[in-house]
Design a protein around this motif. Structure first.
Motif, short mmCIF file in Angstrom:
data_model
loop_
_atom_site.label_atom_id
_atom_site.label_comp_id
_atom_site.label_asym_id
_atom_site.label_seq_id
_atom_site.Cartn_x
_atom_site.Cartn_y
_atom_site.Cartn_z
N ASN A 119 12.26 -7.84 11.97
CA ASN A 119 12.84 -8.59 10.85
C ASN A 119 13.98 -7.86 10.16
OD1 ASN A 119 11.25 -11.08 10.69
ND2 ASN A 119 9.57 -9.64 10.46
N ASN A 120 14.43 -6.77 10.77
CA ASN A 120 15.55 -5.98 10.26
C ASN A 120 15.31 -5.49 8.83
OD1 ASN A 120 18.02 -4.76 10.48
ND2 ASN A 120 19.17 -6.56 9.81
N ILE A 121 14.11 -4.96 8.58
CA ILE A 121 13.78 -4.39 7.28
C ILE A 121 13.91 -2.87 7.40
CG2 ILE A 121 11.98 -4.11 5.51
CD1 ILE A 121 10.84 -6.80 6.49
N LYS A 122 14.91 -2.33 6.72
CA LYS A 122 15.17 -0.90 6.84
C LYS A 122 14.40 -0.09 5.80
CE LYS A 122 19.62 -1.63 8.92
NZ LYS A 122 21.02 -1.92 8.63
N TYR A 123 14.16 -0.70 4.66
CA TYR A 123 13.45 0.01 3.59
C TYR A 123 12.24 -0.82 3.19
CZ TYR A 123 12.71 2.55 -0.76
OH TYR A 123 12.15 3.30 -1.76
N ILE A 124 11.06 -0.22 3.31
CA ILE A 124 9.83 -0.96 2.96
C ILE A 124 9.59 -0.80 1.47
CG2 ILE A 124 7.37 -1.20 3.45
CD1 ILE A 124 7.93 0.05 6.20
N ARG A 126 3.91 5.10 8.16
CA ARG A 126 3.83 6.06 7.05
C ARG A 126 4.50 5.49 5.80
NH1 ARG A 126 5.31 9.74 11.18
NH2 ARG A 126 7.42 9.95 10.37
N ALA A 127 5.67 4.85 6.00
CA ALA A 127 6.39 4.24 4.86
C ALA A 127 5.58 3.09 4.28
CB ALA A 127 7.75 3.76 5.33
N LEU A 128 4.94 2.32 5.19
CA LEU A 128 4.11 1.19 4.77
C LEU A 128 2.95 1.68 3.91
CD1 LEU A 128 3.08 -1.79 5.16
CD2 LEU A 128 1.92 -0.97 7.18
N ALA A 129 2.30 2.78 4.37
CA ALA A 129 1.15 3.31 3.64
C ALA A 129 1.57 3.74 2.23
CB ALA A 129 0.55 4.48 4.40
N SER A 130 2.72 4.43 2.13
CA SER A 130 3.10 4.86 0.77
C SER A 130 3.53 3.67 -0.08
CB SER A 130 4.16 5.95 0.77
OG SER A 130 5.01 5.80 1.83
N ALA A 131 4.14 2.65 0.53
CA ALA A 131 4.52 1.45 -0.25
C ALA A 131 3.28 0.75 -0.79
CB ALA A 131 5.32 0.49 0.62
N VAL A 132 2.23 0.66 0.05
CA VAL A 132 0.98 0.02 -0.41
C VAL A 132 0.37 0.83 -1.55
CG1 VAL A 132 -1.40 -0.53 0.28
CG2 VAL A 132 0.50 -1.12 1.78
N ASN A 147 4.90 1.42 -25.47
CA ASN A 147 4.93 0.03 -24.99
C ASN A 147 4.62 -0.10 -23.50
OD1 ASN A 147 5.85 -0.58 -27.55
ND2 ASN A 147 7.98 -0.24 -26.94
N ILE A 148 4.63 1.04 -22.80
CA ILE A 148 4.45 1.00 -21.34
C ILE A 148 3.01 1.34 -20.98
CG2 ILE A 148 5.20 2.00 -19.14
CD1 ILE A 148 7.91 2.53 -20.41
N VAL A 149 2.38 0.44 -20.21
CA VAL A 149 1.02 0.71 -19.74
C VAL A 149 1.09 1.75 -18.63
CG1 VAL A 149 -1.09 -0.30 -18.78
CG2 VAL A 149 0.36 -1.65 -20.29
N ARG A 150 1.97 1.49 -17.65
CA ARG A 150 2.15 2.39 -16.52
C ARG A 150 3.56 2.31 -16.01
NH1 ARG A 150 -2.90 2.50 -12.28
NH2 ARG A 150 -4.30 3.17 -13.94
N PHE A 151 4.06 3.39 -15.42
CA PHE A 151 5.38 3.33 -14.78
C PHE A 151 5.39 4.25 -13.58
CE2 PHE A 151 7.21 7.43 -15.80
CZ PHE A 151 6.41 7.85 -16.85
N LEU A 152 6.38 4.05 -12.72
CA LEU A 152 6.49 4.82 -11.48
C LEU A 152 7.96 5.05 -11.21
CD1 LEU A 152 4.84 5.80 -8.96
CD2 LEU A 152 5.26 3.56 -7.99
N ILE A 153 8.35 6.33 -11.07
CA ILE A 153 9.74 6.64 -10.74
C ILE A 153 9.79 7.02 -9.27
CG2 ILE A 153 11.74 8.09 -11.24
CD1 ILE A 153 10.66 8.49 -14.04
N LEU A 154 10.64 6.34 -8.50
CA LEU A 154 10.73 6.57 -7.06
C LEU A 154 12.18 6.77 -6.66
CD1 LEU A 154 8.50 3.70 -5.68
CD2 LEU A 154 7.94 6.12 -5.67
N LYS A 155 12.37 7.50 -5.56
CA LYS A 155 13.68 7.57 -4.93
C LYS A 155 13.84 6.31 -4.10
CE LYS A 155 15.59 12.03 -4.06
NZ LYS A 155 15.87 13.01 -3.01
N THR A 156 15.01 5.72 -4.10
CA THR A 156 15.20 4.49 -3.33
C THR A 156 16.62 4.43 -2.79
OG1 THR A 156 14.96 2.09 -3.44
CG2 THR A 156 15.69 3.16 -5.44
#
Lengths: 66, 163
Positions: A9-14, A46-52, B106-115
């Motif tokens: 499905n061409n998903i590069k970032y989960i 691995r990416a899926l597991a961390s996303a979940v 005001n925030i219950v929970r938050f998450l900072i991620l690299k994206t």
């Protein structure tokens, strides 16, 4: 699912926010399926597991379905 | 891209894209929530962040009960306003932003991620694979069904009944 779902499905970032996609890879009790069942590549699994896990932390997905 | 040249020590701009996902208290009215998300953006900007994209907080049912301590009393929540903000930020400033958000009442929970900078929500870009090729097959069945003659059908039914 024999082929990798994400490359098909061409998903590069989960993304952890895509719960509809992530739900496909959970079993009825909310556990992450293994690679044999998902057919996803190791890298994507691995990416899926961390996303979940991120989605679980923010309450988007359950830790356990009773 | 200009910043990259100015600050070679921090690496590529892509390495500095962060996202904060947050759950706001469900006790707020829906009108107040937008101003709270603007406040969050201001906090990010005050730490030298550069806004990329966001989504306004929406009321969602939480998958499990979350507990937040407000004035030494545990409060349980099963709903909350979920929103996110994507931004560029200096990696050294991120722990400071985390400390600031930890103290936010005001925030219950938050998450900072690299994206990554690009839109990562795949479900908006395409319709599910299954639905994509199921619909046309149904249509083609209907198209074939229309030209069939009623008399022929009656004859076939009679023949089947006779057997």
């Amino acid at each position: 699912m024999k082929q990798d779902y994400f490359s098909a499905n061409n998903i590069k970032y989960i993304d952890y926010k895509d719960i509809e996609i992530l739900k496909k890879f959970l079993n009825s009790s909310g556990k992450i399926m293994n690679r044999k069942r998902t057919g996803v590549t190791s890298k994507n699994q691995r990416a899926l597991a961390s996303a979940v896990k991120h989605a679980r932390f923010l309450g988007l997905l359950p830790f356990v379905v009773k | 891209m200009l910043d990259m040249e100015k600050e070679p020590g921090y690496g590529k701009m892509e390495d500095r894209v962060y996202e904060v996902g947050y759950i706001l208290l469900p006790t707020f009215a829906s009108e107040e929530v937008s101003s709270l998300s603007v406040n969050l953006k201001d906090i990010i900007v005050s730490f030298g962040g550069e806004f990329i994209s966001d989504e306004m907080p929406k009321m969602i049912p939480l998958a499990y009960n979350m507990v937040k301590v407000i004035s030494n009393v545990n409060h349980k929540f099963n709903t909350g306003y979920f929103g996110w903000i994507k931004f560029f930020m200096d990696p050294e400033k991120v722990p400071e932003l985390k400390k600031k958000l930890d103290l936010d009442p005001n925030i219950v929970r938050f998450l900072i991620l690299k994206t990554v900078k690009e839109n990562t929500l795949a479900s908006r870009r395409f319709v599910g694979r299954d639905s994509a090729y199921r619909r046309p097959s149904k249509k083609s069945e209907n198209e074939e069904a229309v030209p069939i003659n009623k008399e022929e059908i009656d004859k076939e039914i009679d023949a089947m009944v006779a057997v």
